[in-house]
Design an enzyme around this catalytic site. Structure first.
Site, PDB file in Angstrom:
ATOM      1  N   PRO A 191      58.311  -1.364  72.994  1.00 53.25           N
ATOM      2  CG  PRO A 191      60.225  -1.986  74.163  1.00 53.25           C
ATOM      3  CD  PRO A 191      58.741  -2.224  74.088  1.00 53.25           C
ATOM      4  NE  ARG A 205      62.513   5.765  66.786  1.00 52.68           N
ATOM      5  CZ  ARG A 205      62.291   6.041  65.500  1.00 52.68           C
ATOM      6  NH1 ARG A 205      63.288   6.097  64.663  1.00 52.68           N
ATOM      7  NH2 ARG A 205      61.068   6.257  65.066  1.00 52.68           N
ATOM      8  CB  CYS A 231      66.531   8.838  38.822  1.00 56.64           C
ATOM      9  SG  CYS A 231      67.719   7.738  38.065  1.00 56.64           S
TER      10      CYS A 231
HETATM   11  C1  LIG Z   1      55.297   1.584  66.085  1.00 54.60           C
HETATM   12  C2  LIG Z   1      54.618   1.230  67.365  1.00 54.60           C
HETATM   13  C3  LIG Z   1      55.367   0.949  68.502  1.00 54.60           C
HETATM   14  C4  LIG Z   1      56.869   1.079  68.543  1.00 54.60           C
HETATM   15  O1  LIG Z   1      57.299   2.385  68.463  1.00 54.60           O
HETATM   16  P1  LIG Z   1      58.854   2.734  68.718  1.00 54.60           P
HETATM   17  O2  LIG Z   1      58.922   4.193  68.600  1.00 54.60           O
HETATM   18  O3  LIG Z   1      59.627   2.025  67.687  1.00 54.60           O
HETATM   19  O4  LIG Z   1      59.160   2.264  70.102  1.00 54.60           O
HETATM   20  C5  LIG Z   1      54.689   0.564  69.629  1.00 54.60           C
HETATM   21  N1  LIG Z   1      53.337   0.440  69.657  1.00 54.60           N
HETATM   22  C6  LIG Z   1      52.584   0.712  68.580  1.00 54.60           C
HETATM   23  C7  LIG Z   1      51.113   0.567  68.651  1.00 54.60           C
HETATM   24  C8  LIG Z   1      53.196   1.115  67.401  1.00 54.60           C
HETATM   25  O5  LIG Z   1      52.449   1.400  66.321  1.00 54.60           O
END
Ligand SMILES: *Cc1c(COP(=O)(O)O)cnc(C)c1O
Length: 434
Positions: free
Chosen positions: A289, A291, A358
């Site tokens: 995780p 986000r 801009c």
């Molecule tokens: C970006 C990514 C995540 C994290 O995704 P979230 O939506 O931020 O939880 C996990 N695994 C991989 C392979 C990613 O590219």
């Protein structure tokens, strides 16, 4: 839930008045809540109780050293996507040995660095990458731990730029040829097949696609365990957060008021749906995780420069811009904007909230209704902790913003605002122009 709320009429993060932070460090400034991050982490870990889980925080969401250190203290490992991110893990004094290396374009140098630092596993996205990792491992005289990223071809029902698990994305290897890819991997002398991985997209607001994907690949995962003796299954990241009601979603009452069936995704719902599917596999489960762990823990503080009243529209011009927070311009993302000083006696204002860059795309919100605010007052962009600072640029020769971390009543600058001298430090006028 999070720790941003009004105390009296003043927006606080934990026990700190955010206007004080804005006055002290200037704006635009990102502010993060250590308690919110810790709560998110603990809740997610708890919701997966019953399976052997390793949380690898997807650090591309927010990779500032203090944030990484906070995660390391909480017991997290990392999901990293570049040699630079690997170096950040080391600089934060954290452990690479439980961390995984993802991404479609790993260079030889990055692979060598990760092997030297004892990476837990590479998440392999293609057959040529497999050959390259084998080659680099051979040169170093080591075996490279790998898992192959499976593309389960499920629709994550999220924004096109952040969906990754459909067959027309650049990511992973389709399920129907994944068996052959594992066979190929098993023939390389310097690869050690350790697991299997998937990640279907970001900002998922429903557990449905997660369940669908796990159900779809589980038979294959069981087969890999029998055939290749894998010991982990990474189900990726992607748990969504609340953007629209961001401030209100800080309270338990808000969550209680959501109708059970329609409430935004929670770690508890995620765990309840997935644990029964994952437990029978008898494997270590990795989560990636990003986000979910940091998104609602951060806000971007900004100062109002002008209220420009047009004939048909008002424009609230603030000192943050798309270079600081690109999500609205890039993903049409919604960020709630709230005043640091609330005054319910003032009339409402309907305005486009824009930055000084801009470009017409430098617009945070169209026809947004908010309390009337004027020059010199501060606003906060909510839910800006993930993919905020890490996606920032220097467009229009604007310096990288400052970052502050709050814990209880303590707060500290964790990243100084970039100076003009630092911004141009690498630039040279060549002799032939002099
Ligand atoms: C970006 C990514 C995540 C994290 O995704 P979230 O939506 O931020 O939880 C996990 N695994 C991989 C392979 C990613 O590219």
């Amino acid at each position: 839930m999070h720790h941003f709320r009004y105390v009296g009429q003043h927006l606080h993060c934990e026990s700190v008045d955010l206007a004080e932070v804005a006055r002290l460090y200037g704006t635009p400034t990102y502010v993060y809540s250590a308690a919110t991050i810790a709560d998110n982490y603990t809740r997610l870990a708890k919701s997966l109780q019953g399976v052997d889980v390793q949380i690898c925080y997807a650090m591309k969401a927010n990779s500032t050293l203090a944030i990484l250190r906070h995660f390391a203290n909480l017991g997290a490992a990392f999901d990293l996507v570049s040699g630079g991110e690997l170096r950040r893990v080391l600089s934060a004094g954290a452990d690479v040995k439980r961390s995984v290396f993802a991404g479609v374009g790993k260079t030889e140098e990055e692979i060598a660095l990760a092997l030297q630092q004892g990476i837990f596993s590479f998440h392999v996205e293609s057959e040529p990458e497999m050959a390259r990792i084998n080659h680099v491992a051979g040169k170093l005289g080591v075996k490279a731990p790998i898992a192959i990223r499976i593309n389960p071809d499920v629709d994550a029902h999220t924004h096109a730029k952040i969906t990754t698990g459909k067959s027309d994305n650049k990511f992973g290897i389709p399920l129907k040829v994944a068996g052959a890819a594992y066979e190929a991997a098993s023939k390389y002398p310097n690869l050690h097949i350790k697991g299997v991985q998937m990640h279907i997209g970001s900002q998922l607001t429903d557990v449905g696609p997660f369940v669908e994907a796990v159900k779809k690949v589980s038979p294959f995962v069981a087969e890999l365990k029998a055939k290749h003796g894998i010991d982990y299954f990474s189900v990726g990241g992607g748990i969504g957060i609340v953007y629209r009601d961001a401030l209100a979603s800080g309270s338990q009452e808000w969550w209680d008021a959501q109708l059970a069936g329609q409430r935004p995704i929670t770690p508890e719902a995620y765990g309840a749906a997935l644990v029964p599917l994952l437990k029978p596999l008898g494997l270590k489960i990795l989560l990636e995780p990003g986000r979910f762990l940091v998104g609602n823990s951060g806000v971007l503080l900004s100062r109002v420069e002008y209220l420009k009243r047009g004939q048909s529209k008002n424009f609230l011009i603030v000192d943050a811009a798309m270079n600081d927070l690109v999500r609205p311009a890039m993903y049409d993302a919604f960020h709630e904007v709230v005043p640091l000083h609330r005054d319910t006696s003032r009339p409402a204002l309907v305005a486009d909230i824009v930055g000084p860059i801009c470009e017409s795309g430098d617009c945070f919100a169209k026809d947004r209704s908010l309390q009337q605010v004027g020059e010199g007052e501060y606003v906060a962009f909510m839910s800006a902790g993930a993919y905020g600072y890490t996606m920032a640029s220097r467009y229009n020769t604007r310096s990288m913003a400052a970052e502050v971390l709050i814990k209880g009543s303590a707060f500290e600058l964790i990243n100084a605002r970039e100076t003009y001298d630092a911004l141009i430090a690498g630039e040279r006028v060549p002799a032939f122009l002099k």
